[in-house]
Design a protein around this motif. Structure first.
Motif, PDB file in Angstrom:
ATOM      1  N   ASP A  91       0.812  -1.216   0.000  1.00  0.00           N
ATOM      2  CA  ASP A  91       0.000   0.000   0.000  1.00  0.00           C
ATOM      3  C   ASP A  91       0.845   1.264   0.000  1.00  0.00           C
ATOM      4  OD1 ASP A  91       0.895  -0.714   2.481  1.00  0.00           O
ATOM      5  OD2 ASP A  91      -0.882  -0.047   3.567  1.00  0.00           O
ATOM      6  N   ALA A  92       2.181   1.100   0.083  1.00  0.00           N
ATOM      7  CA  ALA A  92       3.078   2.260   0.023  1.00  0.00           C
ATOM      8  C   ALA A  92       3.608   2.506  -1.383  1.00  0.00           C
ATOM      9  CB  ALA A  92       4.255   2.064   0.974  1.00  0.00           C
ATOM     10  N   VAL A  93       3.228   1.641  -2.324  1.00  0.00           N
ATOM     11  CA  VAL A  93       3.727   1.764  -3.694  1.00  0.00           C
ATOM     12  C   VAL A  93       3.308   3.095  -4.324  1.00  0.00           C
ATOM     13  CG1 VAL A  93       3.548   0.767  -6.021  1.00  0.00           C
ATOM     14  CG2 VAL A  93       3.899  -0.728  -4.056  1.00  0.00           C
ATOM     15  N   GLY A  94       2.218   3.654  -3.870  1.00  0.00           N
ATOM     16  CA  GLY A  94       1.768   4.946  -4.383  1.00  0.00           C
ATOM     17  C   GLY A  94       2.769   6.059  -4.114  1.00  0.00           C
ATOM     18  N   PHE A  95       3.627   5.858  -3.125  1.00  0.00           N
ATOM     19  CA  PHE A  95       4.653   6.854  -2.794  1.00  0.00           C
ATOM     20  C   PHE A  95       5.982   6.564  -3.489  1.00  0.00           C
ATOM     21  CE2 PHE A  95       1.645   6.747   0.677  1.00  0.00           C
ATOM     22  CZ  PHE A  95       1.402   8.101   0.912  1.00  0.00           C
ATOM     23  N   PHE A  96       5.976   5.545  -4.345  1.00  0.00           N
ATOM     24  CA  PHE A  96       7.215   5.164  -5.036  1.00  0.00           C
ATOM     25  C   PHE A  96       7.841   6.307  -5.836  1.00  0.00           C
ATOM     26  CE2 PHE A  96       8.927   3.842  -9.180  1.00  0.00           C
ATOM     27  CZ  PHE A  96      10.123   3.265  -8.760  1.00  0.00           C
ATOM     28  N   PRO A  97       7.074   7.109  -6.604  1.00  0.00           N
ATOM     29  CA  PRO A  97       7.717   8.196  -7.360  1.00  0.00           C
ATOM     30  C   PRO A  97       8.499   9.163  -6.468  1.00  0.00           C
ATOM     31  CG  PRO A  97       5.492   7.841  -8.152  1.00  0.00           C
ATOM     32  CD  PRO A  97       5.648   7.019  -6.915  1.00  0.00           C
ATOM     33  N   TYR A  98       7.935   9.481  -5.303  1.00  0.00           N
ATOM     34  CA  TYR A  98       8.618  10.396  -4.381  1.00  0.00           C
ATOM     35  C   TYR A  98       9.904   9.767  -3.838  1.00  0.00           C
ATOM     36  CZ  TYR A  98       9.513  13.111  -0.142  1.00  0.00           C
ATOM     37  OH  TYR A  98      10.108  13.860   0.843  1.00  0.00           O
ATOM     38  N   ILE A  99       9.813   8.514  -3.435  1.00  0.00           N
ATOM     39  CA  ILE A  99      10.978   7.834  -2.861  1.00  0.00           C
ATOM     40  C   ILE A  99      12.047   7.594  -3.930  1.00  0.00           C
ATOM     41  CG2 ILE A  99      11.761   5.725  -1.701  1.00  0.00           C
ATOM     42  CD1 ILE A  99       8.982   5.589  -0.404  1.00  0.00           C
ATOM     43  N   MET A 100      11.613   7.278  -5.147  1.00  0.00           N
ATOM     44  CA  MET A 100      12.546   7.102  -6.254  1.00  0.00           C
ATOM     45  C   MET A 100      13.279   8.410  -6.543  1.00  0.00           C
ATOM     46  SD  MET A 100      13.747   5.032  -8.613  1.00  0.00           S
ATOM     47  CE  MET A 100      14.490   5.038 -10.260  1.00  0.00           C
ATOM     48  N   THR A 101      12.555   9.522  -6.491  1.00  0.00           N
ATOM     49  CA  THR A 101      13.163  10.834  -6.714  1.00  0.00           C
ATOM     50  C   THR A 101      14.210  11.138  -5.651  1.00  0.00           C
ATOM     51  OG1 THR A 101      11.109  11.654  -7.717  1.00  0.00           O
ATOM     52  CG2 THR A 101      12.699  13.301  -6.976  1.00  0.00           C
ATOM     53  N   LEU A 102      13.883  10.846  -4.407  1.00  0.00           N
ATOM     54  CA  LEU A 102      14.827  11.053  -3.307  1.00  0.00           C
ATOM     55  C   LEU A 102      16.107  10.258  -3.532  1.00  0.00           C
ATOM     56  CD1 LEU A 102      12.868  10.972   0.091  1.00  0.00           C
ATOM     57  CD2 LEU A 102      14.275  12.826  -0.796  1.00  0.00           C
ATOM     58  N   PHE A 103      15.944   8.967  -3.817  1.00  0.00           N
ATOM     59  CA  PHE A 103      17.104   8.098  -3.992  1.00  0.00           C
ATOM     60  C   PHE A 103      17.979   8.561  -5.148  1.00  0.00           C
ATOM     61  CE2 PHE A 103      19.106   4.478  -6.133  1.00  0.00           C
ATOM     62  CZ  PHE A 103      19.899   3.975  -5.111  1.00  0.00           C
ATOM     63  N   MET A 104      17.368   8.848  -6.282  1.00  0.00           N
ATOM     64  CA  MET A 104      18.140   9.227  -7.460  1.00  0.00           C
ATOM     65  C   MET A 104      18.849  10.562  -7.254  1.00  0.00           C
ATOM     66  SD  MET A 104      18.017   6.749  -9.491  1.00  0.00           S
ATOM     67  CE  MET A 104      18.952   7.584 -10.765  1.00  0.00           C
ATOM     68  N   PHE A 105      18.195  11.513  -6.587  1.00  0.00           N
ATOM     69  CA  PHE A 105      18.849  12.801  -6.355  1.00  0.00           C
ATOM     70  C   PHE A 105      20.057  12.642  -5.437  1.00  0.00           C
ATOM     71  CE2 PHE A 105      19.501  16.566  -3.713  1.00  0.00           C
ATOM     72  CZ  PHE A 105      19.800  17.498  -4.704  1.00  0.00           C
ATOM     73  N   ILE A 106      19.885  11.897  -4.345  1.00  0.00           N
ATOM     74  CA  ILE A 106      20.982  11.742  -3.380  1.00  0.00           C
ATOM     75  C   ILE A 106      22.135  10.953  -3.985  1.00  0.00           C
ATOM     76  CG2 ILE A 106      21.636  10.744  -1.152  1.00  0.00           C
ATOM     77  CD1 ILE A 106      18.764  11.296  -0.223  1.00  0.00           C
ATOM     78  N   VAL A 107      21.833   9.860  -4.661  1.00  0.00           N
ATOM     79  CA  VAL A 107      22.918   9.048  -5.220  1.00  0.00           C
ATOM     80  C   VAL A 107      23.624   9.793  -6.353  1.00  0.00           C
ATOM     81  CG1 VAL A 107      21.682   7.748  -7.032  1.00  0.00           C
ATOM     82  CG2 VAL A 107      23.520   6.646  -5.753  1.00  0.00           C
ATOM     83  N   SER A 108      22.885  10.569  -7.134  1.00  0.00           N
ATOM     84  CA  SER A 108      23.500  11.357  -8.207  1.00  0.00           C
ATOM     85  C   SER A 108      24.387  12.456  -7.641  1.00  0.00           C
ATOM     86  CB  SER A 108      22.426  11.968  -9.114  1.00  0.00           C
ATOM     87  OG  SER A 108      21.652  10.974  -9.732  1.00  0.00           O
ATOM     88  N   ALA A 109      23.888  13.172  -6.625  1.00  0.00           N
ATOM     89  CA  ALA A 109      24.673  14.231  -5.995  1.00  0.00           C
ATOM     90  C   ALA A 109      25.931  13.669  -5.343  1.00  0.00           C
ATOM     91  CB  ALA A 109      23.828  14.968  -4.961  1.00  0.00           C
ATOM     92  N   ASN A 110      25.798  12.487  -4.717  1.00  0.00           N
ATOM     93  CA  ASN A 110      26.960  11.857  -4.073  1.00  0.00           C
ATOM     94  C   ASN A 110      28.031  11.480  -5.090  1.00  0.00           C
ATOM     95  OD1 ASN A 110      25.703  12.102  -1.621  1.00  0.00           O
ATOM     96  ND2 ASN A 110      25.229   9.936  -1.378  1.00  0.00           N
TER      97      ASN A 110
END
Length: 252
Positions: A91-110
């Motif tokens: 039921d948390a899959v609906g928040f996947f776009p937000y969490i995916m955005t967080l992960f990609m931004f942090i890993v890219s910045a790192n």
């Protein structure tokens, strides 16, 4: 400062490992206003461009035999999707776009911060605190919207003996509001520490006697920082999933 200047004049070893974290205006000057473009602005924008290039341009063909960019994008997508589903529930899959955005931004910045002469945006608390507060506010709002006052059950440990429950409730409440602090400090602190250590070793590379050892140490630390860049993005994201799970299922 006088000692450092004297050491420089005498040809001594003088270096400042924290200088790499100084925020500077892109177009000269010393004053930084609210809308002044800085090196932080530049490297955050480059992180967004890198994400767009990978996830949008790299997958626009949607080939049956994927290119390297499409393979990496699909791997990242599947990795984060499974993390959200396994940790926070379906039921948390609906928040996947937000969490995916967080992960990609942090890993890219790192990873962009590992480029020589670059700037690591995730080493600044001003950046990580905003990310952590966004997660904290999102999770809190979702918790109350989804569960109403039942969300407060998160702080009431019903399995504990009754006399201890009020004390544990206070501890849980404090722990909850400390989340954005620990969430942000963990990311910024680990990234900053690694880069500072590399800069220290680089300073010793100027001494011919220990230069080979310093170069080996820099190489080892750089390899470790590549691993840290991914791990810290993973830790930030999985903690977000854990907090989201608490919001969706406070009684669990």
């Amino acid at each position: 400062m006088a000692t450092e200047a004297q050491g420089a004049e005498e040809g001594g070893l003088v270096f400042h490992p924290m200088d790499q974290f100084i925020v500077k205006p892109l177009f000269g000057g010393e004053n930084i206003g609210l809308f002044t473009p800085t090196n932080v602005t530049l490297w955050m924008a480059l992180a967004v461009v890198a994400i767009f290039a990978l996830l949008v341009l790299g997958t626009r063909g949607r080939a049956m035999v994927p290119s390297r960019a499409q393979s990496v994008a699909e791997l990242a997508y599947g990795f984060v999707y499974k993390m959200v589903e396994d940790v926070a529930g379906k039921d948390a899959v609906g928040f996947f776009p937000y969490i995916m955005t967080l992960f990609m931004f942090i890993v890219s910045a790192n990873f962009l911060g590992l480029i020589p002469m670059s700037f690591t945006t995730t080493s600044h608390f001003a950046v990580t605190v905003v990310l952590a507060l966004a997660v904290f506010l999102t999770v809190t709002v979702v918790g109350f919207v989804k569960n109403g006052t039942k969300f407060l059950a998160l702080f009431w440990v019903s399995s504990a003996p009754l006399p201890l429950r009020p004390i544990l409730a206070i501890i849980e409440l404090i722990s909850y509001f400390v989340r954005p602090v620990s969430h942000s400090i963990r990311l910024a602190g680990n990234v900053m520490a690694g880069h500072a250590v590399i800069k220290v070793f680089a300073g010793f590379a100027a001494i011919s006697v220990i230069s080979p050892v310093s170069v080996l140490a820099i190489t080892a630390m750089y390899g470790l920082e590549i691993l840290v860049a991914f791990i810290q993005a993973y830790v930030f994201t999985i903690l977000t999933c854990v907090y989201l799970k608490d919001a969706l299922h406070p009684a669990h």
